[in-house]
Every structure is written in structure tokens, then in C-alpha cells.
Design an enzyme around this catalytic site. Structure first.
Site, mmCIF file in Angstrom:
data_model
loop_
_atom_site.group_PDB
_atom_site.id
_atom_site.type_symbol
_atom_site.label_atom_id
_atom_site.label_comp_id
_atom_site.label_asym_id
_atom_site.label_seq_id
_atom_site.Cartn_x
_atom_site.Cartn_y
_atom_site.Cartn_z
ATOM 1 C CG ASP A 9 -0.200 -0.051 2.566
ATOM 2 O OD1 ASP A 9 -0.820 0.295 3.588
ATOM 3 O OD2 ASP A 9 0.992 -0.430 2.607
ATOM 4 C CG ASP A 14 4.348 0.447 2.111
ATOM 5 O OD1 ASP A 14 4.091 1.305 2.965
ATOM 6 O OD2 ASP A 14 3.710 -0.597 2.003
HETATM 7 O O1 RIB Z 1 1.635 -0.858 10.912
HETATM 8 C C1 RIB Z 1 2.666 -0.656 9.969
HETATM 9 C C2 RIB Z 1 2.172 -0.979 8.601
HETATM 10 O O2 RIB Z 1 1.086 -0.143 8.278
HETATM 11 C C3 RIB Z 1 3.228 -0.714 7.507
HETATM 12 O O3 RIB Z 1 3.001 -1.599 6.446
HETATM 13 C C4 RIB Z 1 2.922 0.688 7.076
HETATM 14 O O4 RIB Z 1 3.279 0.940 5.719
HETATM 15 C C5 RIB Z 1 1.432 0.687 7.202
HETATM 16 O O5 RIB Z 1 0.911 0.112 6.011
HETATM 17 CA CA CA Z 2 2.772 -0.756 4.187
#
Ligand code: RIB
Ligand code: CA
Length: 303
Positions: A9, A14
Site C-alpha cells: 500500500d 513501503d
Molecule cells: O503498521 C505498519 C504498517 O502499516 C506498515 O506496512 C505501514 O506501511 C502501514 O501500512
Molecule cells: Ca505498508
């Protein structure tokens, strides 16, 4: 070479995880599939395209679920910014997403490469759950599934009970975690213990000073300010990069075998609950080498 699919996402952490994967010499990244979570699906796809191009790659990006299986999308723009990349853009990719829908493309990849593909899911598990629902037989052809999600044996980050990825789509998390394939979970508890960057780490990484490292660090600034304001701490927890470092090299990672159930509703929505048993197909990471994480992160930004 390890055949890899990244399901993301795409937001600030990421993006670093994607850079680490693209710079890993053992990885053949077949594709990136996007899922709504931190930001909406169009933004997540744009961010994935941009990050891959920044690294000099043209990895095919396949757009996936624009909302959780049964709930409305709740993003984390309050942390990652409106564009998901710390609002330090604009970051405009040159290439476009591919035509195939994410879950369909994952299924076709699995059929063409049975028991060879490793998937890392660093967002809500909506796409992965859709693969299982559409074609449970092909789902079983996943060699390994690495998941960044859950609170593990710690506390939540979106509520006190739940971690964001499992909270956004608890129904998808419950479906995926009740399958029987090889799953490794890197949760929020080990992220806070081993996957953080403090000011010293930042200063070290800032010395690299190339376009990729400057991008990777600049997009963290909004999150850093959030930590300073909310937690009075000069640090940031990088969940997805830690999970990617474990996927790249888990020789020093300790795991506990388990089965996981997800609480679907109420104040504990998205909470992962554990039964530790040697008969479990899931391995929860309980100890990760911080020095290995920092080494892989640094070398990924230097290349
Ligand atoms: O809780 C952390 C996660 O939630 C990670 O993947 C961050 O990118 C968010 O998506
Ligand atoms: Ca993420």
C-alpha cells in the site's frame, strides 16, 4: 534467483522496502501488486511506479483492491501524508500500471511458477485474501508468504489492540492466516525493538547523499515530526523495511511457531491472538538482528 512479488500500500516505509528488494542481488522481482491502505489505490500504484523507476527499474505494477473485503477504506494519511510519501513531492511516474488486476495476475504467476514464488505483503491483506478466495488451489502454490502485520506480543499502533494492516482489513487477515501455507509474520512488536531509525542512524544514512537515499530519507521527515510531537521521541519505526530485511536474510531471525486468530469487530478489531504450537504453519518473528537490518538498509541505499 528468488522469484518475488511485493504486495504493497506504497507509502513512506513501503517505498524503502521496495528499494531494498530491487537492490537485492538474489531477488528477481516479478511484479509489484498494490492494495489500498496507507493511501487510496491510485496513489499507492503511482508511488510504486515512481519508486521502481527511481531505482532504474521498470517493474510491472498491477493495481489491486481499492477497499478492504467488507469495510470502507481508512487510510493513514495522518502519518504518511496525503500523497503517502510525506507530502515532499510531487512524484510523478513516467510509466503506467499494467492492465491485469492484482489478484488475477498473482494467480497466473503462481500457475506459471508453481512452488517457486515468495510473496511479501506489506499492506492490508486484501489482495492475498482475494487470491485465496478466487483460486485456493493456486494459492497453495505460494512457496513462502512473508507478512508485515499484527502486534505480535506487543501493543498496537492504530489502536492499543491492533496494528494498521490487520486493523484496516481484519477479514482478509483472518482468511490468509487460517490457510496452511508457509507464513512468516514480522509484527509491530519486533519493528519497535529492532526496526527503528534514531538520529544517529539518520545521520549515518544522510552521508550516502545520492538521489535514492535522499528520497528515502526525505519522505520520512513528516513521520519523524509526528513521532516527536506525539511520542516526544527522535526516532521512527520502519515496519516494512524490517520485514523486507527478514525476507532478504533471516539467518539470524528467531521465530515461534503458532496459529493466529484475528478479532474482527469491536474495540479489539484487527487484534492478532496467538496459540504457540509446533504444529503451526505460521512462524512469528520474535528476534531480528538489528545490525543485519541496518547493514542491508544502508547497502540498499548506497548502490
Ligand atoms: O503498521 C505498519 C504498517 O502499516 C506498515 O506496512 C505501514 O506501511 C502501514 O501500512
Ligand atoms: Ca505498508
Amino acid at each position: 534467483m528468488r522469484k518475488i512479488i511485493i504486495d504493497t500500500d506504497t507509502a513512506t516505509d513501503d517505498a524503502i522496502a521496495i528499494i531494498m528488494a530491487l537492490k537485492c542481488k538474489d531477488f528477481n522481482v516479478l511484479g509489484i501488486t498494490t492494495v489500498a491502505g496507507n493511501v487510496n489505490i491510485v496513489q499507492a500504484s503511482s508511488n510504486a511506479l515512481y519508486t521502481s523507476e527511481l531505482c532504474g527499474f521498470k517493474i510491472p505494477v498491477y493495481q489491486g483492491a481499492s477497499s478492504p473485503l467488507k469495510r470502507k477504506l481508512e487510510t493513514s494519511k495522518f502519518f504518511h501524508g496525503k500523497d503517502g510519501l510525506g507530502d515532499t513531492g510531487p512524484y510523478k511516474p513516467k510509466s503506467k500500471i499494467r492492465k491485469s488486476y492484482a489478484a488475477d495476475r498473482i494467480i497466473s504467476f503462481l500457475k506459471k511458477n508453481p512452488n517457486e514464488i515468495e510473496i511479501i505483503a506489506i499492506g492490508p491483506l486484501t489482495n492475498i485474501a482475494e487470491v485465496y478466495k478466487k483460486d485456493p488451489k493456486s494459492f497453495k502454490l505460494i512457496k513462502n508468504l512473508y507478512i508485515m502485520g499484527g502486534i505480535g506480543e506487543g501493543k498496537g499502533n492504530i489502536t492499543e489492540f491492533a496494528e494498521f494492516n490487520f486493523w484496516v482489513d481484519p477479514d482478509a487477515a483472518d482468511i490468509v492466516l487460517n490457510t496452511t501455507i508457509n507464513i512468516k509474520v514480522i509484527a509491530w512488536d519486533v519493528t519497535q525493538l529492532y526496526g527503528f531509525l534514531n538520529q544517529e542512524n539518520f545521520a549515518e544514512l544522510q552521508k550516502i547523499n545520492n538521489k535514492i537515499s535522499n528520497f528515502a530519507l526525505n519522505i520520512q521527515r513528516r513521520g519523524l515530526k509526528y513521532y516527536q510531537k506525539k511520542y516526544k521521541e527522535n526516532k521512527i519505526d520502519l515496519a516494512d523495511p524490517l520485514a523486507m530485511a527478514v525476507m532478504i536474510d533471516d539467518s539470524e531471525t528467531l521465530y515461534k511457531k503458532c496459529k493466529i486468530k484475528i478479532i474482527l469487530d469491536g474495540e479489539k478489531r484487527g487484534r492478532d491472538t496467538y496459540k504457540f504450537t509446533d504444529s503451526g504453519n505460521i512462524k512469528l518473528a520474535t528476534q531480528v538482528s538489528r545490525s543485519n537490518f541496518l547493514k542491508i538498509l544502508k547497502s540498499s541505499l548506497e548502490k
